[in-house]
Design an enzyme around this catalytic site. Structure first.
Site, short mmCIF file in Angstrom:
data_model
loop_
_atom_site.label_atom_id
_atom_site.label_comp_id
_atom_site.label_asym_id
_atom_site.label_seq_id
_atom_site.Cartn_x
_atom_site.Cartn_y
_atom_site.Cartn_z
N HIS A 51 103.83 55.78 113.91
CA HIS A 51 102.95 57.05 113.44
C HIS A 51 103.83 58.14 113.79
CE1 HIS A 51 99.12 55.19 114.21
NE2 HIS A 51 99.56 54.77 115.30
O1 RIB Z 1 97.26 58.25 116.98
C1 RIB Z 1 98.48 58.07 117.11
C2 RIB Z 1 98.92 59.21 117.89
O2 RIB Z 1 98.46 59.22 119.30
C3 RIB Z 1 100.51 59.05 118.31
O3 RIB Z 1 101.20 60.37 118.42
C4 RIB Z 1 100.77 58.40 119.50
O4 RIB Z 1 101.92 58.89 120.19
C5 RIB Z 1 99.48 58.84 120.38
O5 RIB Z 1 100.03 59.87 120.79
#
Ligand code: RIB
Ligand code: CA
Length: 320
Positions: free
Chosen positions: A252
């Site tokens: 992500h």
């Molecule tokens: O949904 C993914 C996000 O949520 C990323 O930023 C992960 O670090 C969590 O914070």
């Protein structure tokens, strides 16, 4: 409402404030940012999210030390969301917030002061459109700064966010992605700020997977930052919640940083985004509208395609 974008074309390093909640994928994004001379990292601001505000600040300092980037200040920020009750994601990041990575007390800790003040002061002194904000956690710090001093928005070139979901559905509820769900009121302040937005939702981050082969390639580089990244990604890929191990966990938070370094690796669609803050069932939903509507500015770009191989090639190139 300001123009859709006020990006300035320059060959000098891009001035950047990186707001995050490390978090294993935030940590990999920090390692990439610390390893990229195209980015002039003015500061790393941290926020409560995946784990507590104290832990996200400490974790950012640990990752900074691993990367040898001790010249970049880390400033701790908000300890809870603007309105809703806190919701953490420790099960995805481990008790420490850095998965299985050995944690230690960093030689240099966080600065005295608060992230919201750092954001306000830094943006207040900047030229129009001079500073990019990258946000990979709940948007509490950025929203609080914009609410306190709305005029700072003029200094923001664009806000580059990991958050939201459209075609992929949610990862914390059926209809919401974690960062938005964790502070939906903050996200609404940011999307209504008039700042140009570049949003990396699950639709695009789910296309970038830390497969065992890609993790092994990072581990084979042998540098401390590559070994740390491999260990962080291995923790996520080994989690049953992230799906079959051979598929790999979604990468992500490195996506926004990878885009700043290799924009050709991503494709976007212009859109208008609004955030659900009323409904209990769909709290934190990102309403991503691609159809032009009379009187509504298409203020955002929504990530729709990623070249995962290019992203991992960039990670290998920078972390070796
Ligand atoms: O949904 C993914 C996000 O949520 C990323 O930023 C992960 O670090 C969590 O914070
Ligand atoms: Ca995060």
């Amino acid at each position: 409402m300001r123009a859709a974008t006020n990006s300035i074309v320059t060959s000098s390093p891009r001035k950047l404030i990186f707001d995050c909640d490390p978090g294993v994928d935030d940590a990999v994004a920090l390692l990439l940012a610390f390893s990229s001379p195209e980015l002039d990292l003015l500061g790393v601001t941290t926020v409560a999210g995946n784990v507590s505000a104290a832990l996200t600040a400490r974790n950012a300092c640990i990752v900074r030390e691993i990367a040898g980037a001790t010249g970049v200040p880390v400033i701790a920020g908000c300890t809870k969301p603007l309105v809703r009750e806190p919701v953490e994601a420790g099960h995805f990041h481990g008790v420490s917030g850095l998965g299985s990575l050995p944690v230690f007390t960093p030689q240099r800790g966080a600065e005295i002061g608060h992230a919201v003040e750092f954001l306000i002061e830094t943006l207040r002194e900047a030229a129009p459109g001079e500073i990019t904000l990258v946000v990979t956690g709940p948007m509490t710090n950025v929203a609080a700064a914009l609410q306190s001093q709305p005029g700072i928005a003029v200094a923001i070139r664009e806000i580059v966010v990991m958050g939201g979901a459209r075609s992929e559905g949610g990862n914390i509820t059926a209809s919401a992605e974690y960062n938005i769900y964790a502070d939906p009121h903050a996200a609404k302040v940011v999307v209504e700020s008039g700042c140009p937005l570049v949003m990396f939702g699950l639709d695009v981050t789910h296309q970038v997977r830390a497969t065992p082969a890609r993790i092994a390639a990072l581990r084979a580089l042998g540098s401390s930052r590559a070994l740390a990244a491999a260990q962080l990604l291995q923790f996520s890929t080994d989690l049953p919640e992230n799906g079959p191990r051979e598929q790999g966990a979604p990468l992500h938070d490195p996506c926004p940083i990878a885009w700043l370094l290799a924009p050709e690796a991503f494709e976007f669609r212009a859109c208008h985004i609004d955030i659900e803050t009323q409904s209990k069932l769909t709290l934190g939903h990102t309403a991503v509208e691609f159809r032009p509507q009379p009187g509504r500015v298409m203020h955002a770009r929504w990530g729709v395609r990623a070249d995962a191989a290019r992203v991992f090639a960039l990670l290998e190139e920078r972390l070796r």
